[in-house]
Design a protein around this motif. Structure first.
Motif, PDB file in Angstrom:
ATOM      1  N   VAL A 115       0.835  -1.209   0.000  1.00  0.00           N
ATOM      2  CA  VAL A 115       0.000   0.000   0.000  1.00  0.00           C
ATOM      3  C   VAL A 115       0.871   1.261   0.000  1.00  0.00           C
ATOM      4  N   LEU A 116       1.915   1.261   0.804  1.00  0.00           N
ATOM      5  CA  LEU A 116       2.816   2.424   0.839  1.00  0.00           C
ATOM      6  C   LEU A 116       3.387   2.698  -0.559  1.00  0.00           C
ATOM      7  N   MET A 117       3.762   1.634  -1.276  1.00  0.00           N
ATOM      8  CA  MET A 117       4.313   1.793  -2.627  1.00  0.00           C
ATOM      9  C   MET A 117       3.247   2.302  -3.597  1.00  0.00           C
ATOM     10  N   HIS A 118       2.014   1.816  -3.452  1.00  0.00           N
ATOM     11  CA  HIS A 118       0.928   2.303  -4.301  1.00  0.00           C
ATOM     12  C   HIS A 118       0.715   3.812  -4.098  1.00  0.00           C
ATOM     13  N   ILE A 119       0.682   4.231  -2.845  1.00  0.00           N
ATOM     14  CA  ILE A 119       0.430   5.655  -2.562  1.00  0.00           C
ATOM     15  C   ILE A 119       1.612   6.503  -3.030  1.00  0.00           C
ATOM     16  N   LEU A 120       2.820   6.003  -2.824  1.00  0.00           N
ATOM     17  CA  LEU A 120       4.002   6.727  -3.310  1.00  0.00           C
ATOM     18  C   LEU A 120       3.924   6.922  -4.820  1.00  0.00           C
ATOM     19  N   GLY A 121       3.337   5.964  -5.518  1.00  0.00           N
ATOM     20  CA  GLY A 121       3.197   6.071  -6.968  1.00  0.00           C
ATOM     21  C   GLY A 121       2.413   7.288  -7.410  1.00  0.00           C
ATOM     22  N   TYR A 122       1.520   7.785  -6.561  1.00  0.00           N
ATOM     23  CA  TYR A 122       0.738   8.982  -6.897  1.00  0.00           C
ATOM     24  C   TYR A 122       1.569  10.261  -6.785  1.00  0.00           C
ATOM     25  N   LEU A 123       2.769  10.152  -6.176  1.00  0.00           N
ATOM     26  CA  LEU A 123       3.589  11.346  -5.959  1.00  0.00           C
ATOM     27  C   LEU A 123       4.815  11.399  -6.864  1.00  0.00           C
ATOM     28  N   LYS A 124       5.047  10.350  -7.673  1.00  0.00           N
ATOM     29  CA  LYS A 124       6.332  10.230  -8.359  1.00  0.00           C
ATOM     30  C   LYS A 124       6.633  11.389  -9.309  1.00  0.00           C
ATOM     31  N   LYS A 125       5.586  12.042  -9.833  1.00  0.00           N
ATOM     32  CA  LYS A 125       5.814  13.171 -10.751  1.00  0.00           C
ATOM     33  C   LYS A 125       6.001  14.487  -9.988  1.00  0.00           C
ATOM     34  N   ASP A 152      11.093  15.109  -6.137  1.00  0.00           N
ATOM     35  CA  ASP A 152      12.369  14.909  -6.852  1.00  0.00           C
ATOM     36  C   ASP A 152      12.957  13.542  -6.516  1.00  0.00           C
ATOM     37  N   SER A 153      14.009  13.188  -7.195  1.00  0.00           N
ATOM     38  CA  SER A 153      14.573  11.834  -7.071  1.00  0.00           C
ATOM     39  C   SER A 153      15.140  11.581  -5.673  1.00  0.00           C
ATOM     40  N   ASP A 154      15.711  12.601  -5.030  1.00  0.00           N
ATOM     41  CA  ASP A 154      16.255  12.417  -3.679  1.00  0.00           C
ATOM     42  C   ASP A 154      15.133  12.127  -2.683  1.00  0.00           C
ATOM     43  N   LYS A 157      12.187  10.881  -3.408  1.00  0.00           N
ATOM     44  CA  LYS A 157      11.648   9.552  -3.707  1.00  0.00           C
ATOM     45  C   LYS A 157      12.535   8.476  -3.106  1.00  0.00           C
ATOM     46  N   GLN A 158      13.855   8.628  -3.204  1.00  0.00           N
ATOM     47  CA  GLN A 158      14.767   7.633  -2.650  1.00  0.00           C
ATOM     48  C   GLN A 158      14.667   7.575  -1.127  1.00  0.00           C
ATOM     49  N   GLU A 159      14.504   8.743  -0.516  1.00  0.00           N
ATOM     50  CA  GLU A 159      14.317   8.793   0.946  1.00  0.00           C
ATOM     51  C   GLU A 159      13.085   7.991   1.353  1.00  0.00           C
ATOM     52  N   MET A 160      12.011   8.151   0.576  1.00  0.00           N
ATOM     53  CA  MET A 160      10.779   7.420   0.863  1.00  0.00           C
ATOM     54  C   MET A 160      10.990   5.922   0.650  1.00  0.00           C
ATOM     55  N   LEU A 161      11.627   5.548  -0.454  1.00  0.00           N
ATOM     56  CA  LEU A 161      11.868   4.131  -0.746  1.00  0.00           C
ATOM     57  C   LEU A 161      12.730   3.482   0.336  1.00  0.00           C
ATOM     58  N   ASP A 162      13.721   4.221   0.836  1.00  0.00           N
ATOM     59  CA  ASP A 162      14.586   3.689   1.893  1.00  0.00           C
ATOM     60  C   ASP A 162      13.783   3.444   3.174  1.00  0.00           C
ATOM     61  N   LEU A 210       6.555  10.152   6.873  1.00  0.00           N
ATOM     62  CA  LEU A 210       7.168  10.776   5.696  1.00  0.00           C
ATOM     63  C   LEU A 210       6.167  10.870   4.549  1.00  0.00           C
ATOM     64  N   LEU A 211       5.497   9.774   4.289  1.00  0.00           N
ATOM     65  CA  LEU A 211       4.552   9.723   3.169  1.00  0.00           C
ATOM     66  C   LEU A 211       3.420  10.734   3.369  1.00  0.00           C
ATOM     67  N   LYS A 212       2.892  10.807   4.577  1.00  0.00           N
ATOM     68  CA  LYS A 212       1.795  11.746   4.855  1.00  0.00           C
ATOM     69  C   LYS A 212       2.255  13.191   4.648  1.00  0.00           C
ATOM     70  N   HIS A 213       3.507  13.467   4.988  1.00  0.00           N
ATOM     71  CA  HIS A 213       4.048  14.814   4.795  1.00  0.00           C
ATOM     72  C   HIS A 213       4.014  15.210   3.317  1.00  0.00           C
ATOM     73  N   TYR A 214       4.454  14.301   2.457  1.00  0.00           N
ATOM     74  CA  TYR A 214       4.507  14.628   1.031  1.00  0.00           C
ATOM     75  C   TYR A 214       3.127  14.546   0.371  1.00  0.00           C
ATOM     76  N   VAL A 215       2.278  13.671   0.869  1.00  0.00           N
ATOM     77  CA  VAL A 215       0.903  13.628   0.355  1.00  0.00           C
ATOM     78  C   VAL A 215       0.189  14.940   0.667  1.00  0.00           C
ATOM     79  N   LYS A 216       0.404  15.450   1.861  1.00  0.00           N
ATOM     80  CA  LYS A 216      -0.225  16.715   2.251  1.00  0.00           C
ATOM     81  C   LYS A 216       0.235  17.858   1.340  1.00  0.00           C
TER      82      LYS A 216
END
Length: 321
Positions: A249-259, A262-264, A266-271, A289-295
């Protein structure tokens, strides 16, 4: 951080002995500090003791379950086996369930022949412990209201079971508050839309099944759709979410933010997600972390997902799973 406690407390049933009421067979209680010191901030508890409700005294000779495997056990006196209160407990349970349709859950007393949710000792008629079953009151609750979330207070010492039960209570409250008062196909679709990723975390196949069902549900009678959907939804939600399903689920939600990130970032989130998957951190770490960027960057759709905030952060439930 702003409080996320519900403005109006959620009505939840509870075995009376767990609130300190001296209603047990020995005149004692099993007061739950967690229920009264923590959950009472969110839940409005409605207490009930089925054994007292059917007229058994305090103190009283205890009852126990008696029967053979494969049949519903009877609730009989331990000292006077001719005392059989099974039918009274069933009637009381059915009546209680019908009169308390507003409840969003029920917290039960472990091991009780009336209130035990599972693994209650069942004795052979010869007096020897034989197998295990559920309490008689619980059987009636499940027969009358199979979608009601149930949990034993003692099982909530397990962080995963605790989070699972409370997530189900809040999800059921969402249904009772938003769909039941003014039912429509649109209301069901809106509910499913915001609960989508929470459902996915609990049972991926259930998430797919209900998605397919709703795609064709407009041709079915609304009442049938309502009954089928909430029955299946609550059944799927009873599955325990795991690190694997949360990671998905975390990976699915991260997918909505990939555009948008930035790459750094995204890598922080993946780590962080990978650290969680490998059991190095608890769920709260990647989720915060994810909620911060989703917001900051998420669409209205992804921000509306109850998975991000299925229950008040004050309870700290995801700090331990």
């Amino acid at each position: 951080m702003e409080s996320t406690l519900p403005e109006k407390k959620i009505p939840v049933g509870i075995s009376a002995c767990l609130t300190g009421q001296q209603v047990r067979y020995n005149g004692g209680h099993k007061r739950s500090r967690y229920c009264l010191n923590v959950l009472e901030d969110c839940f409005s508890f409605e207490t009930f003791c089925p054994e007292v409700a059917i007229g058994l005294g305090i103190p009283r000779d205890p009852i126990r379950l008696v029967g053979l495997e494969g049949e519903h056990p009877r609730a009989q006196g331990t000292k006077e086996p001719e005392l059989d209160v099974t039918d009274k407990l069933l009637d009381t349970g059915h009546t209680f369930a019908e009169k308390h349709r507003h409840l969003r859950g029920f917290i039960l007393m472990k091991g009780s022949p009336s209130c035990g949710m599972e693994r209650v000792k069942v004795y052979h008629p010869n007096g020897i412990p034989h197998h295990a079953d559920q309490g008689v009151f619980v059987r009636a609750l499940r027969e009358s209201n199979p979608v009601l979330p149930l949990e034993e207070e003692a099982r909530m010492n397990d962080a995963v079971l605790r989070e699972n039960f409370i997530a189900r209570v809040f999800a059921y409250d969402d249904w009772k508050s938003t769909v039941e008062p003014d039912p429509s196909y649109h209301a069901i679709l809106q509910f499913h839309s915001r609960q989508k990723y929470l459902l996915m975390a609990h049972h991926y196949e259930g998430y797919r099944e209900l998605g397919r069902y709703l795609a064709e549900a407009h041709d079915l009678p609304l009442e049938e759709v309502i009954e089928h959907y909430i029955s299946r939804f609550m059944e799927h939600m009873a599955h325990k979410a795991t690190r694997k399903t949360h990671t998905n689920v975390l990976m699915h939600i991260l997918g909505y933010l990939k555009k948008e990130i930035d790459s750094d970032t995204k890598q922080e989130m993946l780590d962080a997600i990978e650290q969680y998957r490998q059991e190095q951190v608890h769920l709260v770490v990647p989720l915060t972390l994810l909620k911060h960027y989703v917001k900051r960057h998420g669409s209205d759709y992804i921000r509306s997902q109850t998975y991000l905030n299925p229950h008040p952060h004050e309870l700290g439930l995801r700090n331990y799973i």
